[in-house]
Design a protein around this motif. Structure first.
Motif, PDB file in Angstrom:
ATOM      1  N   ILE A  83     -15.734  14.564 -48.122  1.00  0.00           N
ATOM      2  CA  ILE A  83     -16.079  15.373 -46.943  1.00  0.00           C
ATOM      3  C   ILE A  83     -17.465  15.960 -47.177  1.00  0.00           C
ATOM      4  O   ILE A  83     -17.668  16.740 -48.113  1.00  0.00           O
ATOM      5  CB  ILE A  83     -15.066  16.515 -46.711  1.00  0.00           C
ATOM      6  N   LEU A  84     -18.421  15.591 -46.335  1.00  0.00           N
ATOM      7  CA  LEU A  84     -19.789  16.103 -46.438  1.00  0.00           C
ATOM      8  C   LEU A  84     -19.986  17.181 -45.376  1.00  0.00           C
ATOM      9  O   LEU A  84     -19.722  16.952 -44.198  1.00  0.00           O
ATOM     10  CB  LEU A  84     -20.801  14.971 -46.212  1.00  0.00           C
ATOM     11  N   ARG A  85     -20.426  18.365 -45.808  1.00  0.00           N
ATOM     12  CA  ARG A  85     -20.727  19.439 -44.860  1.00  0.00           C
ATOM     13  C   ARG A  85     -22.229  19.474 -44.621  1.00  0.00           C
ATOM     14  O   ARG A  85     -23.019  19.513 -45.567  1.00  0.00           O
ATOM     15  CB  ARG A  85     -20.256  20.792 -45.390  1.00  0.00           C
ATOM     16  N   LEU A  86     -22.609  19.435 -43.351  1.00  0.00           N
ATOM     17  CA  LEU A  86     -23.997  19.614 -42.940  1.00  0.00           C
ATOM     18  C   LEU A  86     -24.107  20.989 -42.313  1.00  0.00           C
ATOM     19  O   LEU A  86     -23.348  21.315 -41.390  1.00  0.00           O
ATOM     20  CB  LEU A  86     -24.410  18.541 -41.921  1.00  0.00           C
ATOM     21  N   VAL A 134     -15.930  17.341 -36.455  1.00  0.00           N
ATOM     22  CA  VAL A 134     -15.684  16.354 -37.504  1.00  0.00           C
ATOM     23  C   VAL A 134     -16.015  14.960 -36.990  1.00  0.00           C
ATOM     24  O   VAL A 134     -15.564  14.560 -35.921  1.00  0.00           O
ATOM     25  CB  VAL A 134     -14.203  16.388 -37.968  1.00  0.00           C
ATOM     26  N   ALA A 135     -16.825  14.238 -37.746  1.00  0.00           N
ATOM     27  CA  ALA A 135     -17.096  12.820 -37.470  1.00  0.00           C
ATOM     28  C   ALA A 135     -16.571  12.056 -38.676  1.00  0.00           C
ATOM     29  O   ALA A 135     -16.686  12.524 -39.812  1.00  0.00           O
ATOM     30  CB  ALA A 135     -18.587  12.588 -37.302  1.00  0.00           C
ATOM     31  N   LYS A 152     -15.535  11.934 -44.058  1.00  0.00           N
ATOM     32  CA  LYS A 152     -15.746  12.901 -42.975  1.00  0.00           C
ATOM     33  C   LYS A 152     -17.076  13.623 -43.130  1.00  0.00           C
ATOM     34  O   LYS A 152     -17.503  13.946 -44.235  1.00  0.00           O
ATOM     35  CB  LYS A 152     -14.613  13.928 -42.958  1.00  0.00           C
ATOM     36  N   LEU A 153     -17.704  13.873 -41.989  1.00  0.00           N
ATOM     37  CA  LEU A 153     -18.873  14.731 -41.883  1.00  0.00           C
ATOM     38  C   LEU A 153     -18.424  15.931 -41.072  1.00  0.00           C
ATOM     39  O   LEU A 153     -17.890  15.754 -39.970  1.00  0.00           O
ATOM     40  CB  LEU A 153     -20.020  14.010 -41.169  1.00  0.00           C
ATOM     41  N   VAL A 154     -18.591  17.139 -41.603  1.00  0.00           N
ATOM     42  CA  VAL A 154     -18.174  18.342 -40.885  1.00  0.00           C
ATOM     43  C   VAL A 154     -19.381  19.244 -40.647  1.00  0.00           C
ATOM     44  O   VAL A 154     -20.267  19.359 -41.491  1.00  0.00           O
ATOM     45  CB  VAL A 154     -17.052  19.098 -41.640  1.00  0.00           C
ATOM     46  N   ALA A 205     -12.188  20.539 -43.977  1.00  0.00           N
ATOM     47  CA  ALA A 205     -12.854  20.936 -42.738  1.00  0.00           C
ATOM     48  C   ALA A 205     -12.252  22.260 -42.289  1.00  0.00           C
ATOM     49  O   ALA A 205     -11.056  22.490 -42.444  1.00  0.00           O
ATOM     50  CB  ALA A 205     -12.647  19.875 -41.664  1.00  0.00           C
ATOM     51  N   ASP A 206     -13.073  23.149 -41.753  1.00  0.00           N
ATOM     52  CA  ASP A 206     -12.572  24.392 -41.172  1.00  0.00           C
ATOM     53  C   ASP A 206     -12.052  24.103 -39.770  1.00  0.00           C
ATOM     54  O   ASP A 206     -12.438  23.108 -39.143  1.00  0.00           O
ATOM     55  CB  ASP A 206     -13.679  25.451 -41.126  1.00  0.00           C
TER      56      ASP A 206
END
Length: 108
Positions: A26-29, A55-56, A62-64, A49-50
């Protein structure tokens, strides 16, 4: 059109990093104030993810993005590029009015 896109290349890189750190893929931007053009992109692995995150997902990765940052990066694509200058995650942001030479700072 999606609010945010994680490319296949970026998904592979996140999966590779997460596997080596025994963390979820899971990558957070996030977008922070500062940088030479006004805002900077910040990347980190997230545990989850929050509830209010956008989310993508690409290839199970996942990108969050939090709601405040999403307003500044809506419509963007997160890619992973390798060239003579090195390897890095890159955001192609249609909302950015200007950027800087380092590619990690932008203004809207």
């Amino acid at each position: 059109m999606s609010n945010i896109i994680l490319t296949e290349s970026a998904a592979k890189r996140v999966a590779w990093i997460a596997e080596r750190q025994s963390r979820p893929a899971i990558l957070r931007l996030a977008v922070d104030g500062g940088g030479c053009a006004g805002f900077t992109y910040k990347f980190e692995l997230a545990a989850q993810a929050d509830a209010d995150d956008e989310v993508a997902e690409t290839d199970g990765v996942k990108l969050v993005v939090d709601p405040i940052s999403l307003d500044l990066v809506r419509g963007s694509a997160v890619d992973f590029v390798e060239d003579l200058g090195g390897a890095a995650f890159k955001v192609t942001n249609p909302n950015a009015q200007s950027g800087c030479g380092c590619g990690s700072s932008f203004s809207v």
